[in-house]
Structure formats: structure tokens, C-alpha cells
Write a protein that holds these residues in place. Structure first.
Motif, PDB file in Angstrom:
ATOM      1  N   ARG A  18       0.826  -1.208   0.000  1.00 38.23           N
ATOM      2  CA  ARG A  18       0.000   0.000   0.000  1.00 38.23           C
ATOM      3  C   ARG A  18       0.863   1.263   0.000  1.00 38.23           C
ATOM      4  O   ARG A  18       0.557   2.231  -0.705  1.00 38.23           O
ATOM      5  CB  ARG A  18      -0.934  -0.005   1.207  1.00 38.23           C
ATOM      6  N   SER A  19       1.942   1.239   0.771  1.00 36.16           N
ATOM      7  CA  SER A  19       2.805   2.418   0.852  1.00 36.16           C
ATOM      8  C   SER A  19       3.475   2.716  -0.479  1.00 36.16           C
ATOM      9  O   SER A  19       3.576   3.875  -0.891  1.00 36.16           O
ATOM     10  CB  SER A  19       3.861   2.228   1.944  1.00 36.16           C
ATOM     11  N   PHE A  20       3.932   1.682  -1.175  1.00 35.31           N
ATOM     12  CA  PHE A  20       4.554   1.898  -2.478  1.00 35.31           C
ATOM     13  C   PHE A  20       3.523   2.333  -3.514  1.00 35.31           C
ATOM     14  O   PHE A  20       3.806   3.182  -4.367  1.00 35.31           O
ATOM     15  CB  PHE A  20       5.284   0.642  -2.943  1.00 35.31           C
ATOM     16  N   GLU A  21       2.330   1.787  -3.436  1.00 32.12           N
ATOM     17  CA  GLU A  21       1.284   2.205  -4.368  1.00 32.12           C
ATOM     18  C   GLU A  21       0.923   3.675  -4.147  1.00 32.12           C
ATOM     19  O   GLU A  21       0.713   4.426  -5.107  1.00 32.12           O
ATOM     20  CB  GLU A  21       0.052   1.316  -4.202  1.00 32.12           C
ATOM     21  N   GLU A  22       0.866   4.100  -2.877  1.00 32.56           N
ATOM     22  CA  GLU A  22       0.591   5.500  -2.575  1.00 32.56           C
ATOM     23  C   GLU A  22       1.706   6.417  -3.072  1.00 32.56           C
ATOM     24  O   GLU A  22       1.475   7.593  -3.361  1.00 32.56           O
ATOM     25  CB  GLU A  22       0.405   5.676  -1.065  1.00 32.56           C
ATOM     26  N   VAL A  27       3.091  -1.996  -8.281  1.00 33.86           N
ATOM     27  CA  VAL A  27       3.635  -3.002  -7.363  1.00 33.86           C
ATOM     28  C   VAL A  27       3.248  -4.417  -7.793  1.00 33.86           C
ATOM     29  O   VAL A  27       2.095  -4.687  -8.133  1.00 33.86           O
ATOM     30  CB  VAL A  27       3.142  -2.758  -5.921  1.00 33.86           C
ATOM     31  N   VAL A  28       4.241  -5.296  -7.741  1.00 31.49           N
ATOM     32  CA  VAL A  28       4.031  -6.714  -8.001  1.00 31.49           C
ATOM     33  C   VAL A  28       4.488  -7.493  -6.774  1.00 31.49           C
ATOM     34  O   VAL A  28       5.593  -7.264  -6.268  1.00 31.49           O
ATOM     35  CB  VAL A  28       4.846  -7.180  -9.230  1.00 31.49           C
ATOM     36  N   ILE A  29       3.645  -8.386  -6.268  1.00 31.10           N
ATOM     37  CA  ILE A  29       4.076  -9.315  -5.221  1.00 31.10           C
ATOM     38  C   ILE A  29       4.777 -10.473  -5.909  1.00 31.10           C
ATOM     39  O   ILE A  29       4.160 -11.225  -6.666  1.00 31.10           O
ATOM     40  CB  ILE A  29       2.896  -9.823  -4.384  1.00 31.10           C
ATOM     41  N   ALA A  30       6.074 -10.586  -5.668  1.00 32.45           N
ATOM     42  CA  ALA A  30       6.887 -11.608  -6.343  1.00 32.45           C
ATOM     43  C   ALA A  30       6.792 -12.923  -5.586  1.00 32.45           C
ATOM     44  O   ALA A  30       7.357 -13.068  -4.501  1.00 32.45           O
ATOM     45  CB  ALA A  30       8.338 -11.152  -6.440  1.00 32.45           C
ATOM     46  N   ASN A  31       6.082 -13.877  -6.161  1.00 33.56           N
ATOM     47  CA  ASN A  31       5.953 -15.203  -5.551  1.00 33.56           C
ATOM     48  C   ASN A  31       6.961 -16.196  -6.102  1.00 33.56           C
ATOM     49  O   ASN A  31       7.051 -17.316  -5.601  1.00 33.56           O
ATOM     50  CB  ASN A  31       4.521 -15.734  -5.772  1.00 33.56           C
ATOM     51  N   PHE A 186      14.257   0.467  10.395  1.00 28.96           N
ATOM     52  CA  PHE A 186      12.891   0.873  10.730  1.00 28.96           C
ATOM     53  C   PHE A 186      11.924   0.445   9.621  1.00 28.96           C
ATOM     54  O   PHE A 186      12.329  -0.066   8.565  1.00 28.96           O
ATOM     55  CB  PHE A 186      12.831   2.390  10.929  1.00 28.96           C
ATOM     56  N   HIS A 187      10.643   0.687   9.862  1.00 30.03           N
ATOM     57  CA  HIS A 187       9.610   0.361   8.888  1.00 30.03           C
ATOM     58  C   HIS A 187       9.138   1.642   8.207  1.00 30.03           C
ATOM     59  O   HIS A 187       8.332   2.381   8.777  1.00 30.03           O
ATOM     60  CB  HIS A 187       8.432  -0.325   9.579  1.00 30.03           C
ATOM     61  N   PRO A 188       9.593   1.928   6.992  1.00 29.68           N
ATOM     62  CA  PRO A 188       9.152   3.151   6.316  1.00 29.68           C
ATOM     63  C   PRO A 188       7.658   3.146   6.044  1.00 29.68           C
ATOM     64  O   PRO A 188       7.016   4.203   6.023  1.00 29.68           O
ATOM     65  CB  PRO A 188       9.970   3.162   5.021  1.00 29.68           C
ATOM     66  N   GLU A 189       7.087   1.969   5.851  1.00 28.55           N
ATOM     67  CA  GLU A 189       5.652   1.872   5.569  1.00 28.55           C
ATOM     68  C   GLU A 189       4.798   2.230   6.783  1.00 28.55           C
ATOM     69  O   GLU A 189       3.580   2.430   6.659  1.00 28.55           O
ATOM     70  CB  GLU A 189       5.301   0.465   5.062  1.00 28.55           C
TER      71      GLU A 189
END
Length: 208
Positions: A18-22, A27-31, A186-189
Motif C-alpha cells: 500500500r505504501s509503495f502504491e501511494e 507493485v508486483v508481489i513476487a511469488n 525501521f519500517h518506512p511503511e
């Protein structure tokens, strides 16, 4: 800008996505490791233990794909929390475990690094820059607050790879950077405006 978030079984994928989309990313979830060859940026998230994380990366075939796409093809990589720690040569959580070796150093429990505060380090804390001109830090004021949750920290072998620290009983590594490889403890998201800007800076980074 196409960004792959690696799904190796130990990442908080939803909030990172969500953070990258914003921030404007596709965004692709690489499985599967093959996805890494089809994108512009790679993100290695992670929550949990170093040995388990590396075991998942090795069993899933991610290590070879990361070596090819990041070290050879020079695609920018961002490691977050455990993902950052696994960029190191090794980690000593439970048992000493080889890491990816993308940035020289080792991962140790924070009380072994001089921290005399409660473990884990959890909550908002200031981040202090060692190189304020670095592309990853643009438009983010020095001493900005970011959100941390960790018991282990990256101890870099070379001072030039240490981009920023946070003070929690001792100076702990907050950001590492070497060429096109970056990592944040840290967590940037979860870090509001400063975190969003860091993700935008990562997307804007011009790889050599």
C-alpha cells in the motif's frame, strides 16, 4: 516504475504494498524468483528471525536471483527490517548464519552492541544522518522520526556503508547503503510522511 516485493513467507506485504502504491509505484508481489527479472526495483521485507529468513530465501531460490538482478544487473534493492539485516555477511541470532553478503558486516543483538535499554527497541525514534546529501535522504530532515521494532542490529564493517544511526542506549544502525543496495532497520511503511518520502527517493534513485 515497477516494484517487486519479495514474498518469501516472512514479510508484512500488505502495508508495504500500500505504501509503495501511494508513492506511485506499479507493485508486483513476487511469488517466484523469475519475477525479479521483470521489474525496475526490488524490495526485501521481513519480520522474524535471521536464520529462518535466510532458510526461506535459500529454499525458494531467491538468493541466486538476487545476486544476478542486484549485483550483476544493478537493479536497486531495498531491505526493510529483517530484510535489511539479511544484506549482511552473517547474523548471530540463535546460531551464526550466513547472510546475502551484499553489504559487509554482521547482525548482533542490540545489548551486545552497547544498548542498555529494554529489548526489543520498539516505537518512534530519531534517525541521524552520516551523509545528508545521499539520494535516499533527500527532502527528509535530519533527526526525523521513524518507527522501529527490533532486537538485533546491523554492525557494518566499513564506515562508508553506514548512512544513518538511531540512539537507543547506544548508536544503532538505522540505514545502510552501498551502490544500488539499501537497507533500513525501521519500517518506512509505518513511518508517516518521512517514510513515504524515503520510498519515493528509493524509486527515484538512478542506478548505474
Amino acid at each position: 516504475m515497477k516494484v517487486a516485493i519479495i514474498n518469501y513467507g516472512m514479510g508484512n506485504l500488505g502495508s508495504v504494498r500500500r505504501s509503495f502504491e501511494e508513492a506511485g509505484a506499479d507493485v508486483v508481489i513476487a511469488n517466484h524468483p523469475s519475477t525479479l527479472y521483470e521489474v525496475n526495483r526490488i524490495v526485501l521485507p521481513g519480520v522474524g528471525a535471521f536464520p529462518e529468513g535466510m532458510s526461506h530465501l535459500n529454499k525458494g531460490g531467491w538468493v541466486e536471483a538476487l545476486q544476478e538482478t542486484v549485483l550483476q544487473q544493478k537493479k536497486p534493492l531495498l531491505g526493510i527490517c529483517l530484510g535489511m539485516q539479511m544484506l549482511a555477511d552473517s547474523g548471530d541470532e540463535g546460531v551464526e548464519t550466513p547472510g546475502l553478503g551484499f553489504i559487509a558486516g554482521s547482525v548482533k543483538r542490540i545489548d551486545q552492541l552497547g544498548c542498555d535499554q529494554r529489548v526489543p527497541h520498539m516505537g518512534w525514534n530519531e534517525v541521524h544522518y552520516h551523509d545528508a546529501k545521499h539520494a535516499l535522504l533527500q527532502h527528509i530532515p535530519d533527526s526525523s522520526d521513524f518507527y522501529f521494532v527490533h532486537s538485533y542490529a546491523f554492525e557494518t564493517k566499513h564506515a562508508e556503508d553506514l548512512l544513518a544511526t538511531t540512539q537507543y542506549g547506544s548508536d544503532l544502525t538505522a540505514i545502510v547503503a552501498k551502490n544500488n543496495v539499501f537497507g533500513c532497520q525501521f519500517h518506512p511503511e509505518k513511518s508517516s510522511k518521512a517514510g513515504r518520502q524515503l520510498l519515493k527517493n528509493f524509486m527515484a534513485y538512478a542506478s548505474c
